[in-house]
Every structure is written in structure tokens, then in C-alpha cells.
Design an enzyme around this catalytic site. Structure first.
Site, PDB file in Angstrom:
ATOM      1  N   ARG A  50       1.285   1.354  -3.845  1.00 44.25           N
ATOM      2  CA  ARG A  50       0.077   1.788  -4.540  1.00 44.25           C
ATOM      3  C   ARG A  50      -0.185   3.288  -4.393  1.00 44.25           C
ATOM      4  NH1 ARG A  50      -2.861   3.397  -7.555  1.00 44.25           N
ATOM      5  NH2 ARG A  50      -4.969   2.738  -8.120  1.00 44.25           N
ATOM      6  N   TYR A  51       0.055   3.844  -3.189  1.00 43.39           N
ATOM      7  CA  TYR A  51      -0.377   5.222  -2.947  1.00 43.39           C
ATOM      8  C   TYR A  51       0.746   6.179  -2.573  1.00 43.39           C
ATOM      9  CZ  TYR A  51      -4.792   2.735  -2.825  1.00 43.39           C
ATOM     10  OH  TYR A  51      -5.869   1.936  -3.150  1.00 43.39           O
ATOM     11  N   LEU A  75     -10.879   1.267  -4.635  1.00 47.40           N
ATOM     12  CA  LEU A  75     -10.948   1.199  -3.180  1.00 47.40           C
ATOM     13  C   LEU A  75     -12.217   1.857  -2.654  1.00 47.40           C
ATOM     14  CD1 LEU A  75      -9.472   0.483  -0.513  1.00 47.40           C
ATOM     15  CD2 LEU A  75      -8.428   2.759  -0.612  1.00 47.40           C
ATOM     16  N   HIS A 110      -7.696  -5.921   8.984  1.00 50.79           N
ATOM     17  CA  HIS A 110      -8.212  -4.654   8.472  1.00 50.79           C
ATOM     18  C   HIS A 110      -9.625  -4.871   7.941  1.00 50.79           C
ATOM     19  CE1 HIS A 110      -8.484  -0.803   6.498  1.00 50.79           C
ATOM     20  NE2 HIS A 110      -7.277  -0.471   6.917  1.00 50.79           N
ATOM     21  N   ASP A 143       5.024  -3.869  10.528  1.00 60.83           N
ATOM     22  CA  ASP A 143       4.533  -2.782  11.362  1.00 60.83           C
ATOM     23  C   ASP A 143       4.235  -1.552  10.520  1.00 60.83           C
ATOM     24  OD1 ASP A 143       4.396  -3.715  14.039  1.00 60.83           O
ATOM     25  OD2 ASP A 143       6.579  -3.756  14.119  1.00 60.83           O
ATOM     26  N   GLU A 152      -2.640   2.441  16.085  1.00 62.20           N
ATOM     27  CA  GLU A 152      -4.017   2.045  16.388  1.00 62.20           C
ATOM     28  C   GLU A 152      -4.070   0.958  17.471  1.00 62.20           C
ATOM     29  OE1 GLU A 152      -8.161   1.218  13.971  1.00 62.20           O
ATOM     30  OE2 GLU A 152      -6.266   0.689  13.001  1.00 62.20           O
ATOM     31  N   MET A 159       0.809  -1.215   0.000  1.00 56.43           N
ATOM     32  CA  MET A 159       0.000   0.000   0.000  1.00 56.43           C
ATOM     33  C   MET A 159       0.842   1.264   0.000  1.00 56.43           C
ATOM     34  SD  MET A 159      -3.045   1.177   2.600  1.00 56.43           S
ATOM     35  CE  MET A 159      -4.231   0.101   1.800  1.00 56.43           C
ATOM     36  N   GLU A 168      -1.385   0.978  11.581  1.00 57.89           N
ATOM     37  CA  GLU A 168      -2.428   0.192  12.230  1.00 57.89           C
ATOM     38  C   GLU A 168      -1.912  -0.644  13.399  1.00 57.89           C
ATOM     39  OE1 GLU A 168      -2.399   0.622   8.961  1.00 57.89           O
ATOM     40  OE2 GLU A 168      -4.413   1.213   8.350  1.00 57.89           O
ATOM     41  N   LEU A 198      -5.030   7.956  -1.850  1.00 61.47           N
ATOM     42  CA  LEU A 198      -5.820   6.831  -1.342  1.00 61.47           C
ATOM     43  C   LEU A 198      -7.288   6.978  -1.721  1.00 61.47           C
ATOM     44  CD1 LEU A 198      -5.397   4.335   0.726  1.00 61.47           C
ATOM     45  CD2 LEU A 198      -6.395   5.885   2.397  1.00 61.47           C
TER      46      LEU A 198
END
Length: 326
Positions: A100-101, A36, A197, A273, A280, A14, A276, A30
Site C-alpha cells: 500500500r505505501y 487511514l 495494532h 516480523d 517495538e 502495508m 512492530e 502513509l
């Protein structure tokens, strides 16, 4: 493939912001992805929506990244992973990362392969569980980059590996390491809470295999641990849509009400890691567990570049190539 041709080993992930200044443009990338987040109103509203939501969310997300050092560590771990796998496979394999982003994007990876004279590649998604929202989007992004920058490139894809034995072994080892932190308790007193997720429920309703893949991973890990009790929740839920259930926080509440003496949370859909796990889970969920009265809260280590995980990925690539060449 001939035995002397170099092979590109491309991993897809990602990506994450590499500074606090990068948070808002990262969020824009994103939310601009229609694979998405698919707005029913049509593509014309996607970019204005992305601009608005990234502006609104950036201040809070910046604070979250500030708690873990001001940037995402995902690129560092992804580089370590692909380099480790390439070393294990041998000198023919040349490592590349396609995020991806955020940088390095698929365009950059493909241009580098063309400059390096790579004409064949294996593309490995670092999402073990397939979903159109992540793996599918990344693969489509990579295909567009190949078409534009290196149409001669021949490549095969490993798009999912949720039940790969080496992966399950490595994840089970991380759970064992997490359980060792509860040395003062009997192992069966610790509640194991797998956290994946979340996706909007509409993905699952239209046939996306993500939930089945995650459940199969949990079953495979628990079969290796010899325990019969575990829980599966879904984290990182945001926005006014129906999300997969149960929520990880709701499960923490339930376990606290049951009086469990300890909870080990296991990140199951993440292979390294990042925000998240480090923010989080380690900050928000730990504080919540304390608030609702969970006496002990620990997180199993992430897979990162543990030797057993790198070996598992290398074996996965070998098996894929053997099957492709048979």
C-alpha cells in the site's frame, strides 16, 4: 475459470521502507492516505499535514529501523509467503505482491499481470482482521490500479480470515513454541498477552469490525490451547486521538503489579516480523517489562513462512475458489 487458465495470486500488505533514506517518503505516503487518517478540515490539508508529520517523525523512526538492520523485512516475508502459497496451489498460480505505501505498489503488480497475460486473479489481504483503515484502503487502491492499467482483469477478494481454522491452528502453534521457552515454569504461571495494532477509537465507534475480529481470533487460539487466562492489548498508539484500549504497555504494568513470573506476548494482528515486532516489542516492550519488574518476558514467534501457516493460506484460497465456482 477453466482448468488451464493461469491465475494471479495477489497479496496485499502495508509495506515498509527498504532503507533509512526511504523512511521519510514512506511516512509521507502513509499519512497522505485519507482512508487511514481523515482530517476533518478536508483533503486540501492532507498532503501538507503528511509532509509536516513525516518530517517531524522521520528522525525517531529512522532510529527504530536502524535497530533492526536499517530497513523493513516485511517485503521479504511477504514474497516468501505468496511464493509458498502459489507453490502449494500449483503451477497455474502466479504470485504478485501489492504494497500500500511502498514498492511494489498495486500499479506495478497490475501492470505485471497484464504483461504476463493474467486475466483472472485472487486477491488475498494479508490483514486477517478487516478494518477500513488497512484492508479497505488496500482494496480500494488495488481497484483503482486495475481500472487504470488492466480493466479486463477479473478478480475475487479474500478480505478477512480471522476465524479460519488453519490460521488459528498456526497461531496456536506459535504460542505453544513461545510457552516452551518458559520450561522452568508451569504453563499456567505464564501470562499470555496478545497484542494487536491499535486503531483510533472512532473507527470502532462507527461500526468497523476490527475489534470483534481480533477478539474472535484470540478466543479461537485460546480454545486450542486449553487455557482460560489471557489478556488483549493494543500497541503502536501515537498522536493526540483516542485510541483503542487497553494499551499493551498498561497491561504489562498491571501484570507486573500482580507479580506474574513471566509474560508471553503474542503479536496477533501481524502475520510476519516487521517494525512492530522486532523493535517495538523486542526492544521497547522488553526494556519496559524489565523496568517494571516482570521476571521473564518472551515473544511468541511470528507466523512468517512457517509451513503450517503457508498450508493454511493455500487451503483458504482453495476454499474460496471452490465456493466461487460452485
Amino acid at each position: 475459470m477453466t482448468s488451464d487458465q493461469p491465475i494471479g495470486l495477489v497479496v496485499l500488505n502495508m509495506g515498509g521502507p527498504d532503507s533509512l533514506r526511504a523512511v521519510r517518503p514512506f511516512l509521507y505516503q502513509l499519512f497522505s492516505d485519507r482512508e487511514l487518517i481523515h482530517l476533518p478540515a478536508g483533503a486540501l490539508l492532507q498532503k501538507p499535514f503528511a509532509a509536516l508529520i513525516s518530517m517531524l517523525r522521520a528522525p525517531k523512526v529512522r532510529l527504530n529501523y536502524a535497530q533492526i538492520g536499517g530497513k523493513s523485512p516485511q517485503l521479504e516475508w511477504t514474497n516468501r509467503q505468496v511464493q509458498g502459497v502459489a507453490r502449494a496451489l500449483g503451477e497455474r498460480f502466479h504470485p504478485y505482491v501489492a504494497m500500500r505505501y511502498w514498492a511494489p505498489r498495486a500499479d506495478e503488480a497490475v501492470r505485471r499481470m497484464r504483461a504476463d497475460g493474467i486475466e483472472q486473479a485472487v486477491v488475498l489481504s494479508l490483514y486477517p482482521h478487516y478494518t477500513d483503515a488497512t484492508t479497505g484502503s488496500s482494496l480500494n487502491d488495488f481497484a483503482r490500479a486495475v481500472k487504470q492499467h488492466h480493466p479486463q482483469l477479473r478478480y475475487s477478494v479474500i478480505r478477512e480470515w480471522y476465524d479460519w481454522p488453519g490460521y488459528l491452528d498456526a497461531l496456536a502453534n506459535r504460542v505453544r513454541e513461545g510457552l516452551e521457552r518458559f520450561h522452568e515454569m508451569a504453563r499456567d504461571e505464564v501470562a499470555i498477552l496478545f497484542s494487536a495494532h491499535a486503531l483510533p477509537q472512532k473507527f470502532i465507534d462507527r461500526g468497523d469490525p476490527y475489534l470483534e475480529h481480533v477478539q474472535a481470533t484470540v478466543q479461537g487460539v485460546m480454545a486450542r490451547l486449553g487455557r482460560h487466562s489471557c489478556h488483549l492489548g493494543f500497541q503502536s498508539r501515537s498522536g493526540p486521538v483516542q485510541w483503542m484500549e487497553p494499551d499493551t504497555v498498561a497491561l504489562l504494568d498491571r501484570l507486573a503489579a500482580q507479580g506474574v513470573p513471566g509474560v508471553l506476548i503474542v503479536p496477533v494482528s501481524f502475520v510476519s516480523d516487521h517494525i512492530e515486532t522486532l523493535q517495538e516489542i523486542d526492544f521497547e516492550y522488553r526494556l519496559h517489562a524489565e523496568k517494571v519488574g516482570v521476571p521473564r518476558f518472551e515473544r511468541a514467534p511470528s507466523l512468517n513462512d512457517h509451513a503450517d501457516f503457508i498450508r493454511a493460506l493455500a487451503d483458504l484460497v482453495r476454499a474460496h475458489l471452490e465456493k466461487a465456482n460452485s
